[in-house]
Design an enzyme around this catalytic site. Structure first.
Site, PDB file in Angstrom:
ATOM      1  NE  ARG A  10      -1.399   2.493   2.919  1.00 59.96           N
ATOM      2  CZ  ARG A  10      -0.911   3.545   3.429  1.00 59.96           C
ATOM      3  NH1 ARG A  10      -0.789   4.811   2.654  1.00 59.96           N
ATOM      4  NH2 ARG A  10      -0.519   3.823   4.685  1.00 59.96           N
ATOM      5  CD  GLU A  11       3.527   5.475   3.083  1.00 61.82           C
ATOM      6  OE1 GLU A  11       2.526   5.527   3.972  1.00 61.82           O
ATOM      7  OE2 GLU A  11       3.759   6.383   2.419  1.00 61.82           O
ATOM      8  CG  HIS A  70      -4.978   2.759   3.210  1.00 63.73           C
ATOM      9  ND1 HIS A  70      -4.561   3.902   2.707  1.00 63.73           N
ATOM     10  CD2 HIS A  70      -4.794   2.842   4.724  1.00 63.73           C
ATOM     11  CE1 HIS A  70      -4.177   4.730   3.754  1.00 63.73           C
ATOM     12  NE2 HIS A  70      -4.179   4.401   5.039  1.00 63.73           N
ATOM     13  NE  ARG A 132      -4.566   1.846  10.141  1.00 67.33           N
ATOM     14  CZ  ARG A 132      -3.602   1.306   9.264  1.00 67.33           C
ATOM     15  NH1 ARG A 132      -2.364   0.581   9.344  1.00 67.33           N
ATOM     16  NH2 ARG A 132      -3.570   2.002   7.959  1.00 67.33           N
ATOM     17  CB  THR A 166       1.293  12.150   8.041  1.00 68.63           C
ATOM     18  OG1 THR A 166       0.429  11.355   8.634  1.00 68.63           O
ATOM     19  CG2 THR A 166       0.974  11.931   6.470  1.00 68.63           C
ATOM     20  CG  HIS A 201       2.061   5.129   9.198  1.00 65.21           C
ATOM     21  ND1 HIS A 201       2.099   4.073   8.324  1.00 65.21           N
ATOM     22  CD2 HIS A 201       2.664   6.197   8.025  1.00 65.21           C
ATOM     23  CE1 HIS A 201       2.159   4.277   6.935  1.00 65.21           C
ATOM     24  NE2 HIS A 201       2.298   5.795   6.870  1.00 65.21           N
ATOM     25  CG  HIS A 203       5.734   9.103   6.497  1.00 65.13           C
ATOM     26  ND1 HIS A 203       6.190   8.647   5.116  1.00 65.13           N
ATOM     27  CD2 HIS A 203       4.605   8.710   6.664  1.00 65.13           C
ATOM     28  CE1 HIS A 203       4.948   8.160   4.488  1.00 65.13           C
ATOM     29  NE2 HIS A 203       4.077   8.143   5.537  1.00 65.13           N
ATOM     30  CG  HIS A 296      38.236  -1.172   7.977  1.00 63.96           C
ATOM     31  ND1 HIS A 296      37.055  -0.840   8.606  1.00 63.96           N
ATOM     32  CD2 HIS A 296      39.120  -0.082   8.236  1.00 63.96           C
ATOM     33  CE1 HIS A 296      37.237   0.550   8.911  1.00 63.96           C
ATOM     34  NE2 HIS A 296      38.310   0.885   8.869  1.00 63.96           N
TER      35      HIS A 296
HETATM   36  C1  HCA Z   1      -1.931   8.128   3.287  1.00 62.01           C
HETATM   37  C2  HCA Z   1      -1.192   8.717   4.607  1.00 62.01           C
HETATM   38  C3  HCA Z   1      -0.796   7.792   5.530  1.00 62.01           C
HETATM   39  C4  HCA Z   1      -2.068   6.907   6.317  1.00 62.01           C
HETATM   40  C5  HCA Z   1      -1.376   6.106   7.143  1.00 62.01           C
HETATM   41  C6  HCA Z   1      -2.625   5.207   7.930  1.00 62.01           C
HETATM   42  C7  HCA Z   1      -0.125   8.613   6.705  1.00 62.01           C
HETATM   43  O1  HCA Z   1      -0.902   7.564   2.532  1.00 62.01           O
HETATM   44  O2  HCA Z   1      -2.971   7.823   3.129  1.00 62.01           O
HETATM   45  O3  HCA Z   1      -3.603   5.318   7.274  1.00 62.01           O
HETATM   46  O4  HCA Z   1      -2.767   4.758   9.002  1.00 62.01           O
HETATM   47  O5  HCA Z   1       1.130   8.597   6.476  1.00 62.01           O
HETATM   48  O6  HCA Z   1      -0.562   9.314   7.458  1.00 62.01           O
HETATM   49  O7  HCA Z   1       0.034   6.707   4.978  1.00 62.01           O
HETATM   50 CU    CU Z   2       2.219   6.952   5.247  1.00 59.95          CU
END
Ligand code: HCA
Ligand code: CU
Length: 385
Positions: A10-11, A70, A132, A166, A201, A203, A296
């Site tokens: 997904r991501e 998602h 979730r 995010t 989550h 980033h 090394h």
């Molecule tokens: C996205 C943003 C998301 C959602 C994460 C989630 C983020 O691409 O929709 O639904 O738990 O980073 O907030 O990936």
């Molecule tokens: Cu994300």
């Protein structure tokens, strides 16, 4: 017990230019499942028919992992996901003041109403569904909003609340600490008698995704999102291999994952995502266990621990030595030994000179090239003698 949610499908597919064919998604999911990943976020069925079909096929694949979709916080998306027979549903809706006022044009209570209805609907339709709710951009949203919406989401039937960083905004040891955030949200929710599982989550915009995820783990988060190669929007999210290594090797978590299979998984994804693994990528990069400078290699050959903090076998890899202008005698000896080639001191030093001169042109000598160099040097020495 900490759970891993892998969101590569997904991501990870939100990485610019990355696309996985349906059959490749099956192969990736099979390996993730074999490794022991708990939840596989398979895609957002609304995006394309291909993604819809892949999510459905994955959900029907009888994996041990729970396969999920998602979804935006709208009934239409929930129906699409349920059509795919998923066991997990990730619903997202941002409740920052800015987004509410300028994008959704709703006040908080209207937003909470919509989110609750959608979660309630999903729960009614499929009682066994793992749900979730993510207040997208959680950490930059007003905390009171996050708390209110999370409380309502749990009341409506959500099992998991995910804290989304995010934009990779959190920095350990500052007021933007993921550790503090997880603690505070858990405390406030338990004060209201709500005990959802907490996911994170993170980033990687500042290169701190892994550090933040580990902070979250220490603070009691129960689920951590990852992707293979840290793929994802912009700089991506937490890398799966790096997280599993840190948890099992450094944080004392029992290794119930088949981490030895990570190497095959990363090669598969790199190949089909058309995304080369950066050579210096931690744990999985070509150079992650490769020793270069003579000093090394000399020590690492005696005992790799001198220059390695991780046993490469844990992730299905092995130590390597690079042959270039930095090489020393021990590097050549190591390589010859690997190839079962015998050589006396004079020949070894001649080979070393040749390797160094090739290295100075900015090229590494592959192991497969070395026998030719050996041949050359042998003849050369014969003529000289
Ligand atoms: C996205 C943003 C998301 C959602 C994460 C989630 C983020 O691409 O929709 O639904 O738990 O980073 O907030 O990936
Ligand atoms: Cu994300």
């Amino acid at each position: 017990m900490i759970k891993i949610l892998d969101a590569t499908l997904r991501e990870g597919e939100q990485t610019p230019g990355v696309f996985f064919d349906g059959h490749i998604k099956l192969a990736i999911a099979d390996l993730l499942d074999e490794i022991g990943i708990d939840i596989i976020e398979a895609g957002h069925p609304l995006v394309t028919q291909e993604i819809h079909d892949a999510v459905q096929q994955l959900a029907h694949r009888n994996l041990k992992a729970v396969v999920g979709a998602h979804a935006r916080s709208v009934i239409y998306d929930i129906d699409l996901a349920l059509q795919c027979d998923v066991g997990f549903l990730g619903i997202f809706y941002c409740v920052s003041e800015d987004r509410l006022n300028h994008v959704f044009k709703k006040d908080l209570s209207q937003a909470i109403d919509q989110i609750s209805k959608v979660i309630h609907y999903a729960r009614e339709k499929k009682p066994s569904l793992l749900i979730r709710y993510t207040p997208e951009d959680t950490v930059r949203s007003k905390f009171e909003n996050v708390l209110e919406v999370s409380t309502a989401a749990v009341d409506a039937g959500a099992d998991i609340i995910s804290i989304a960083d995010t934009t990779g905004y959190m920095i350990p040891g500052t007021s933007r600490s993921m550790y503090d955030y997880v603690r505070k949200l858990k405390d406030e929710l338990s004060g209201r008698d709500k005990y959802p599982q907490i996911a994170v989550h993170c980033h990687n915009d500042r290169g701190l995704a892994l550090a933040n995820a580990l902070d979250a783990y220490r603070a009691g988060a129960e689920i951590i999102d990852t992707t293979i190669l840290g793929l994802g929007e912009r700089a991506g999210i937490v890398d799966l291999a790096q997280l599993l290594v840190a948890l099992t090797q450094d944080f004392g978590v029992e290794n119930r994952w088949k981490t030895k299979r990570l190497s095959d998984l990363y090669n598969l994804v790199s190949k089909h995502a058309n995304f080369e693994i950066p050579h210096n990528f931690p744990v999985m990069g070509r150079n992650a266990f490769t020793h270069c400078a003579g000093v090394h290699t000399h020590a690492a050959i005696q005992n790799p621990v001198h220059y390695q903090s991780l046993d490469p076998k844990v992730v299905g890899r092995s130590m390597d030595v690079a042959l270039d202008h930095m090489s020393g005698l021990s590097s050549i000896e190591w390589a010859l030994n690997k190839l079962n080639i015998e050589a006396d001191d004079e020949l070894i030093s001649q080979i070393l000179n040749t390797v160094k001169s090739i290295g100075q042109k900015g090229r590494m000598v592959e192991l497969s090239e070395l026998p030719h160099i050996v041949d050359w040097c042998k003849k050369h020495l014969k003529i000289k003698r």
